[in-house]
Design an enzyme around this catalytic site. Structure first.
Site, PDB file in Angstrom:
ATOM      1  N   HIS A 288       0.734  -1.056   0.030  1.00  0.00           N
ATOM      2  CA  HIS A 288      -0.132   0.204  -0.252  1.00  0.00           C
ATOM      3  C   HIS A 288       0.887   1.376  -0.261  1.00  0.00           C
ATOM      4  O   HIS A 288       1.622   1.366   0.880  1.00  0.00           O
ATOM      5  CB  HIS A 288      -0.951   0.023   1.726  1.00  0.00           C
TER       6      HIS A 288
ATOM      7  N   TYR B 229     -10.519   5.719   5.626  1.00  0.00           N
ATOM      8  CA  TYR B 229     -11.490   6.126   6.787  1.00  0.00           C
ATOM      9  C   TYR B 229     -11.964   6.951   6.662  1.00  0.00           C
ATOM     10  O   TYR B 229     -11.616   8.224   5.830  1.00  0.00           O
ATOM     11  CB  TYR B 229      -9.580   6.435   6.839  1.00  0.00           C
TER      12      TYR B 229
ATOM     13  N   TYR C 256       2.067   7.340   9.382  1.00  0.00           N
ATOM     14  CA  TYR C 256       1.357   6.234   9.078  1.00  0.00           C
ATOM     15  C   TYR C 256       2.285   4.294   8.954  1.00  0.00           C
ATOM     16  O   TYR C 256       2.562   3.484   8.949  1.00  0.00           O
ATOM     17  CB  TYR C 256       0.127   6.014   7.755  1.00  0.00           C
TER      18      TYR C 256
END
Length: 394
Positions: A72, A201, A384
């Site tokens: 990702h 999200y 992240y």
């Protein structure tokens, strides 16, 4: 029995630490209260930082992960009817994350442990830790009706939030920091193609939602729910209807629904225990800290603890550095509190805490700022993908 290290818990952190130590010739025994089947039944995180994947490669347990893991390079933040992509690779200096389920990590490490022939005990009952402050701590337990005693030099407590390890530290020798959130996550697993090749999200007036995946045909979805809800209250159809309400219209057009193969409700909390060591006992992973899953940090924080303890034990046994293990807690906690902050921030930003319209507008303004500012995008991305590990002393 005697060994150099006793590892309490055969989740991913215990198995990873055991595997790394095995490869360096440092003897260890794993003691687990549950059966292997129970351990593998626990559905958990599925986003791995680069540091975690690198550590799994060092442990020679990454072949399937490298074949099947989904890279990702970004994810989407949805709010106010809009969706904005966070380009992780662009804003973190070329880094990405890997989608690969914690259950799969655990299975790979289990297989490697079995192949190595290293000693392990599953379904160990009445596990107790003794003489932790001495040079030769002892682990006692019952296995298949027989009393067992393991004398060791160090104990790694990898047995989770409710395990015996942290509970073995006197209450006046440890400080606990905790925040419990007033909601939970209802999650389902379905054999359906993911709604997107990247995570979504979603912040919505009805509550938070997350679209994730385990593979090209196995999807994981979550919606924020009340702590008073029961799984039985949520039919599959009710879940899919609620998920669609909380996603942008263009996303819902890509959603493939199906029967759930797992459904559960998880409460959310932030938790840290300090210090993470007492005598010859070292707390690892959930035994020492919990993060809400919003920031995808739980398994990754456990891996960073393993990284630190593994390298300190290498220095202890290979370079005879008896002093370095005293630094374990301070090294780990510097990174842990930064990850706790990011997970708390993501949770505070994306969830519904009340019906206060002012609070919701502030959340939307903050989302708009962070997703339209180069500095904001870099802040999200670098946290992240995972902050660097703390350097190990020479």
């Amino acid at each position: 029995m005697k060994t150099q290290g006793a590892i309490i818990g055969a989740g991913p952190s215990g198995l990873l630490l055991g595997r790394l130590l095995d490869l360096q010739g440092i003897a260890n025994i794993i003691i687990e209260a549950k059966s292997p089947e129970y351990v593998l039944s626990r559905i958990r995180a599925g986003v791995l930082e680069q540091g975690t994947t690198d550590l799994l490669r060092t442990a020679q347990g990454s072949d399937r992960m490298d074949r099947e893991g989904l890279v990702h390079e970004g994810f989407a933040l949805s709010f106010a009817g809009d969706s904005r992509r966070i380009d992780l690779k662009k804003y973190s200096g070329g880094k990405s994350v890997l989608g690969y389920g914690q259950t799969e990590v655990t299975k790979d490490l289990m297989d490697a442990r079995i192949a190595s022939g290293a000693t392990q005990f599953y379904e160990a009952e009445q596990v107790t830790l003794h003489d932790i402050e001495s040079d030769h701590p002892v682990v006692r337990f019952v296995h298949q009706g027989t009393q067992q005693r393991i004398e060791c030099e160090y104990i790694a407590g990898c047995d989770g939030f409710h395990g015996v390890s942290r509970q073995s530290i006197p209450s006046d020798r440890i400080q606990l920091f905790e925040r419990v959130y007033p909601f939970g996550w209802l999650g389902i697993l379905s054999r359906t193609p993911p709604i997107s090749h990247e995570l979504i999200y979603s912040h919505h007036e009805r509550g938070f939602a997350l679209c994730s995946m385990r593979s090209d045909n196995l999807s994981r979805y979550y919606v924020q729910c009340s702590l008073d809800d029961r799984v039985e209250d949520w039919s599959d159809q009710r879940f899919w209807d609620e998920l669609c309400c909380r996603l942008p219209a263009e996303s819902t057009r890509q959603l493939v629904t199906g029967a759930s193969i797992e459904k559960s409700i998880a409460p959310l909390r932030s938790f840290v225990a300090e210090p993470m060591q007492f005598g010859r006992l070292f707390l690892v992973g959930d035994a020492a800290h919990i993060v809400p899953p919003t920031g995808a940090k739980g398994l990754n924080l456990a891996a960073s603890d393993v990284y630190t303890l593994y390298h300190l034990l290498r220095l202890r046994y290979q370079d005879r550095r008896h002093d370095v293990l005293a630094q374990y807690s301070s090294l780990c906690l510097r990174r842990i509190w930064k990850a706790e902050r990011f997970s708390w921030w993501m949770t505070s930003l994306l969830h519904k805490f009340s019906d206060d319209p002012f609070g919701r507008k502030i959340q939307e303004a903050e989302l708009a700022y962070y997703t339209s500012s180069e500095a904001g995008l870099s802040t999200i991305a670098e946290n992240y993908v995972g902050l660097p590990y703390e350097p190990i002393p020479n």
